[in-house]
Structure formats: C-alpha cells, structure tokens
Design a protein around this motif. Structure first.
Motif, mmCIF file in Angstrom:
data_model
loop_
_atom_site.group_PDB
_atom_site.id
_atom_site.type_symbol
_atom_site.label_atom_id
_atom_site.label_comp_id
_atom_site.label_asym_id
_atom_site.label_seq_id
_atom_site.Cartn_x
_atom_site.Cartn_y
_atom_site.Cartn_z
ATOM 1 N N LEU A 128 -29.558 -13.059 -53.723
ATOM 2 C CA LEU A 128 -28.542 -13.843 -53.041
ATOM 3 C C LEU A 128 -27.204 -13.493 -53.662
ATOM 4 N N TYR A 129 -26.185 -13.318 -52.814
ATOM 5 C CA TYR A 129 -24.857 -12.973 -53.293
ATOM 6 C C TYR A 129 -23.903 -14.111 -52.939
ATOM 7 N N LEU A 130 -23.307 -14.712 -53.960
ATOM 8 C CA LEU A 130 -22.391 -15.829 -53.777
ATOM 9 C C LEU A 130 -20.992 -15.381 -54.148
ATOM 10 N N ALA A 131 -20.094 -15.398 -53.168
ATOM 11 C CA ALA A 131 -18.710 -15.002 -53.408
ATOM 12 C C ALA A 131 -17.831 -16.236 -53.345
ATOM 13 N N ALA A 132 -17.057 -16.467 -54.384
ATOM 14 C CA ALA A 132 -16.142 -17.606 -54.431
ATOM 15 C C ALA A 132 -15.153 -17.376 -55.553
ATOM 16 N N GLY A 133 -13.965 -17.954 -55.414
ATOM 17 C CA GLY A 133 -12.948 -17.701 -56.425
ATOM 18 C C GLY A 133 -12.623 -16.230 -56.435
ATOM 19 N N SER A 134 -12.744 -15.591 -57.580
ATOM 20 C CA SER A 134 -12.474 -14.155 -57.684
ATOM 21 C C SER A 134 -13.680 -13.404 -58.233
ATOM 22 N N SER A 135 -14.880 -13.823 -57.816
ATOM 23 C CA SER A 135 -16.075 -13.133 -58.303
ATOM 24 C C SER A 135 -17.210 -13.223 -57.297
ATOM 25 N N VAL A 136 -18.216 -12.381 -57.527
ATOM 26 C CA VAL A 136 -19.462 -12.403 -56.767
ATOM 27 C C VAL A 136 -20.592 -12.595 -57.760
ATOM 28 N N ARG A 137 -21.381 -13.633 -57.596
ATOM 29 C CA ARG A 137 -22.555 -13.860 -58.439
ATOM 30 C C ARG A 137 -23.779 -13.295 -57.742
ATOM 31 N N VAL A 138 -24.589 -12.552 -58.497
ATOM 32 C CA VAL A 138 -25.833 -11.998 -57.988
ATOM 33 C C VAL A 138 -26.964 -12.864 -58.513
ATOM 34 N N VAL A 139 -27.691 -13.529 -57.594
ATOM 35 C CA VAL A 139 -28.714 -14.506 -57.967
ATOM 36 C C VAL A 139 -30.090 -13.989 -57.556
ATOM 37 N N GLU B 268 -26.121 -11.176 -62.475
ATOM 38 C CA GLU B 268 -24.864 -10.492 -62.750
ATOM 39 C C GLU B 268 -23.715 -11.274 -62.137
ATOM 40 N N GLU B 269 -22.507 -10.951 -62.588
ATOM 41 C CA GLU B 269 -21.310 -11.494 -61.964
ATOM 42 C C GLU B 269 -20.269 -10.383 -61.880
ATOM 43 N N TRP B 270 -19.797 -10.118 -60.669
ATOM 44 C CA TRP B 270 -18.849 -9.038 -60.425
ATOM 45 C C TRP B 270 -17.468 -9.624 -60.151
ATOM 46 N N ARG B 271 -16.455 -9.019 -60.721
ATOM 47 C CA ARG B 271 -15.093 -9.512 -60.547
ATOM 48 C C ARG B 271 -14.438 -8.893 -59.308
ATOM 49 N N LEU B 272 -13.614 -9.703 -58.652
ATOM 50 C CA LEU B 272 -12.828 -9.255 -57.504
ATOM 51 C C LEU B 272 -11.349 -9.263 -57.866
ATOM 52 N N PRO B 273 -10.544 -8.413 -57.235
ATOM 53 C CA PRO B 273 -9.112 -8.362 -57.551
ATOM 54 C C PRO B 273 -8.311 -9.484 -56.888
ATOM 55 N N GLY C 144 -16.776 -2.283 -51.802
ATOM 56 C CA GLY C 144 -18.197 -2.013 -51.752
ATOM 57 C C GLY C 144 -18.741 -1.831 -53.153
ATOM 58 N N PHE C 145 -19.912 -2.437 -53.414
ATOM 59 C CA PHE C 145 -20.515 -2.347 -54.742
ATOM 60 C C PHE C 145 -21.763 -1.482 -54.767
ATOM 61 N N GLY C 146 -22.085 -0.846 -53.655
ATOM 62 C CA GLY C 146 -23.262 0.012 -53.655
ATOM 63 C C GLY C 146 -24.537 -0.802 -53.743
ATOM 64 N N SER C 147 -25.660 -0.121 -53.947
ATOM 65 C CA SER C 147 -26.954 -0.799 -53.980
ATOM 66 C C SER C 147 -27.634 -0.704 -55.332
ATOM 67 N N GLY C 148 -26.963 -0.157 -56.314
ATOM 68 C CA GLY C 148 -27.607 0.039 -57.605
ATOM 69 C C GLY C 148 -27.382 -1.068 -58.607
ATOM 70 N N GLY C 149 -26.596 -2.094 -58.253
ATOM 71 C CA GLY C 149 -26.324 -3.160 -59.201
ATOM 72 C C GLY C 149 -25.315 -2.740 -60.249
ATOM 73 N N GLY C 150 -25.114 -3.594 -61.207
ATOM 74 C CA GLY C 150 -24.199 -3.292 -62.293
ATOM 75 C C GLY C 150 -22.744 -3.558 -61.968
ATOM 76 N N GLY C 151 -22.461 -3.977 -60.760
ATOM 77 C CA GLY C 151 -21.086 -4.295 -60.401
ATOM 78 C C GLY C 151 -20.191 -3.084 -60.292
ATOM 79 N N ARG C 152 -20.764 -1.905 -60.080
ATOM 80 C CA ARG C 152 -19.960 -0.683 -59.996
ATOM 81 C C ARG C 152 -19.306 -0.589 -58.622
ATOM 82 N N GLU C 153 -17.987 -0.506 -58.605
ATOM 83 C CA GLU C 153 -17.261 -0.387 -57.345
ATOM 84 C C GLU C 153 -17.442 1.013 -56.785
ATOM 85 N N THR C 154 -17.951 1.079 -55.559
ATOM 86 C CA THR C 154 -18.169 2.377 -54.925
ATOM 87 C C THR C 154 -17.169 2.670 -53.819
ATOM 88 N N SER C 155 -16.430 1.664 -53.378
ATOM 89 C CA SER C 155 -15.462 1.882 -52.312
ATOM 90 C C SER C 155 -14.458 0.740 -52.281
#
Length: 432
Positions: free
Chosen positions: A355-366, A375-380, A404-415
């Motif tokens: 499950l991906y929860l986006a709120a504030g300036s982040s995305v939580r991966v549940v 994981e928790e990914w930061r947004l600009p 875009g964060f891709g499908s590999g996890g780790g919060g790596r920005e791919t696009s």
C-alpha cells in the motif's frame, strides 16, 4: 449511499474519486469544450524520464493524458469521464456530440448526437452505455434543487438511439450495474431544498425506480432505506470491477439499513460512528456499510483516503495515523495499525502486496499483510496523488509535477515530469 464527491470516481473517480461512479461533483459548472491535442512544456535537460507510461492528471479543470517519456500532453478535455479500465475517455463537445476517445492517443473512436445542455456523468463497465445529465451543482444540498430530473442514457457508437429518463424528484446519475441493465442514482431529499440523500436503482427492463437489495439479496422495504448527508472522500473500484467502495466521514447518529430493519431508533454501536465505507455490489445490486472505528471521521475529510487491491480494502486516517484493512468478502475489519500521522491531503494506491500512502511531502510504503511501514520516500512538494502502473512502477504527484519511483523499492527516483497546474495525479497506464 453516496457522498458529495463520490461521483468523481468516473467523472474525474475514482475514486475518487474518482471517483467518481457514485459522487456529486463539488466544482462549479464548466462549459464542455472540444477535446484537443497540444504539446506541454518538455522536461528539463538531463531529467530522467519514465519509459512507456501515460500519466493521467487533473490539470486546470481538465483531465490531461501526458506522455511520460516525451513530457508532452496527448489530450486535454473538460468534464471527461474514463472507462473503468482507463482505455477510453468520454466527453460532450460544444456541438452536443458525445464522443468516445482512445485514452492513449486522443483519437476519436465513436460519437453520437445528444440533447443540448448535458455532460457525461457516468459510464458502464463495458463502455457501451453513458449516462448524461445537467452539470452538477456546486453543492447538492440546499436550494433551489429541482422537482424533476432528466437523464439521458446513450450508446456512444450511435448504434441505438438515446433513451431519456424523466424522474419525479431530484436525482444524480451514479453508476451502472455491471450488466448495464440498471442505473444507480442518488435521490436528494427533499427535492427542492435537499439536506440528505439515498441511493436508488432504475431498472431498464421493468422501467421502474426502487430501492436496492440487502446483502442477503432481499429487497429493502419501504421505510428502511438509509438517508444521509455526508462527506464522500474517496471512491475505489475493486480490481474485478464488481464492487464500488466509497469512504464517508462525519456521520454521527446515522442509522444503517440493518439498524432500521432491526427496528432501532438510535445507533446500536457501543461507540458513535463518524465514518464508514459504503460497499455497492454492481453485479448483485446490494449495498452494505462497513463501520470504521474511532478516531476515523473525527479529523478533516481530506486527511482520509482509501485504496483496494485483490487482497483487501485499506482505509487511512492521516490525522491519527490509523490504518485498517477490510476483508473483501467478510466486509469486516481484519487488521488495524498505526502507521504515522500526516498533514495535508492524503492519497492511496495499492499493488498486489503493498500500500502506498502519499501525504504531506512523503510516500509511505506499507506491507499489505502486516500493515508495517517498510519505507518512506520524500517528495519535493505537497503530495497530489499516487498511482501504481501495471508493471509495478509507483508514481506520486506533487505541486509541480510527477515523480516515478520505479518498481525496485528503495525510494530511487527514476523519472520526473513537470506538470504545470496539476491538482491531482489520477492514474498511470503502461503503454502497450
């Protein structure tokens, strides 16, 4: 039972949410325009780009399809409703023509003339039927309302002539049954100054309007139909398109059909219910409400969100940081967890196992089973939607674009694709 924004599931849906199969739009009426193809500003030099994806976003009152590789806008049109699988888009031109567009190219696939003054409100699961009505009011509540309603059901291919339904009362088209043999509508009461609504069903075969069925497949008797006034936050369609789940908040003292059938005059729960999920079975024509525990519904509606996968329905309250998982067959809460609070508007999307929860300036991966945050990914910037592509890519909208964060996890920005004027990322399609 539908809320103020549920209609957005298909108009804008959801869900909403979408959302909107069942939802009444809260935007001011806008005159439909001819869908047009135009180029958007390309992404900056050196910016990574997604490959083979199309991004669908609400941009300046339009639904826009954006090529994720080139960063250009494929199409942009007002009051556009997608099919359930997002392969087709439907809108009405200023020449009073209902058109069906290829959602990936913007090419017109079919069209037919319809009466003037109508906009697309909802589309059947197969895309073979479209319900049209007048533009929805800024709010369905209060005056002036209307004493009668005209709804036009049209075949976008023009193979059969449009069918006009004239109903006594104040109605809004909501959703088609899965077989396309019935139309679910919201009836606002009282008609000229509504302060509540109920869900009813128009059967095309018999030509009659009546109540839904209970989950036990019994017709709801007169006097036991639920009426409500609520804030519909999100509407999400099951992956098999069989059921629509709509999240409602701020429902103190509400009596469900099961309460009314039991002869209750006050809610039977030990604790007051301030939020629930309305489950509408589009195939078997029944409805059921899943009550949500405290503190759901206590905080702002926009901090609530929902998503559904083949494994379950997830509902999140950002104000308290509470997440619940509801079984799709049991329609009972199977797990509850605290995953962290979040500020601002909350959005959710689900894959097969996450499950991906986006709120504030982040995305939580549940984790979809344990409900633990992996994981928790930061947004600009502030989150403005989240979506998952069929090939597992995760995309999050923010105040000036899509990442875009891709499908590999780790919060790596791919696009990263700039999208000026975006208010919500609604869907991501994988180009075939």
């Amino acid at each position: 039972m539908q809320g103020m924004q549920r209609r957005d599931f298909l108009r804008f849906t959801g869900g909403l949410a979408g959302t909107a199969l069942l939802t009444a739009c809260t935007r001011s009426p806008v005159v439909p325009r001819v869908p047009k193809v135009h180029a958007a500003s390309p992404t900056g030099a050196g910016t990574p780009r997604p490959i083979g994806h199309i991004l669908y976003a609400d941009v300046s009152s339009h639904l826009s399809a954006i090529d994720g590789s080139a960063g250009t806008t494929i199409l942009s049109a007002e009051r556009t409703v997608p099919s359930a699988d997002w392969t087709r888009l439907y809108t009405v031109t200023p020449a009073n023509r209902l058109v069906m567009l290829n959602a990936t190219t913007g090419k017109e696939l079919a069209g037919t003339a319809v009466p003037p003054g109508l906009v697309v409100r909802t589309v059947s699961g197969t895309g073979a039927l479209v319900a049209l009505g007048p533009p929805p009011p800024a709010s369905p509540y209060g005056g002036p309302g209307r004493r009668s309603t005209t709804i036009v059901v049209a075949d976008p291919s023009g193979g059969t002539p449009p069918r006009t339904l004239r109903l006594d009362g104040n109605f809004e088209p909501d959703a088609f049954s899965r077989g396309g043999d019935a139309l679910f509508v919201l009836e606002y009461l009282p008609a000229t100054a509504p302060d509540r609504y109920r869900v009813r069903m128009y059967d095309f075969v018999s030509g009659t309007l009546g109540p839904l069925w209970t989950r036990q497949k019994k017709l709801i008797p007169e006097g036991a139909e639920e009426t409500m006034r609520g804030e519909g936050r999100a509407a999400v369609l099951a992956p098999d398109h069989r059921r629509l789940h709509t999240l409602y908040t701020h429902q103190p003292g509400h009596l469900h059909t099961r309460d009314l059938l039991a002869g209750r005059t006050a809610p039977g729960e030990k604790e007051p219910v301030h939020a629930f999920v309305h489950v509408l079975d589009l195939e078997q024509r029944w409805a059921y409400c899943v009550d949500l525990p405290e503190p759901f519904g206590r905080g702002p509606a926009e901090r609530h969100t929902a998503a559904v996968s083949a494994d379950g329905l997830f509902v999140y309250d950002g104000s308290s940081g509470t997440l619940v998982k509801v079984g799709l067959e049991s329609l009972a809460i199977e797990r509850k967890a605290r995953v962290g609070r979040a500020s601002g508007t909350a959005w959710a999307a689900a894959s097969a196992d996450s499950l991906y929860l986006a709120a504030g300036s982040s995305v939580r991966v549940v984790d979809g089973v344990s409900l633990k945050v992996r994981e928790e990914w930061r947004l600009p910037g502030a989150a403005m939607g989240v979506a998952v592509s069929l090939d597992g890519g995760v995309y999050a909208g923010f105040d000036s674009g899509v990442i875009g964060f891709g499908s590999g996890g780790g919060g790596r920005e791919t696009s990263r694709v700039p999208v000026a004027g975006m208010s919500r990322l609604r869907h991501v399609a994988t180009r075939v």
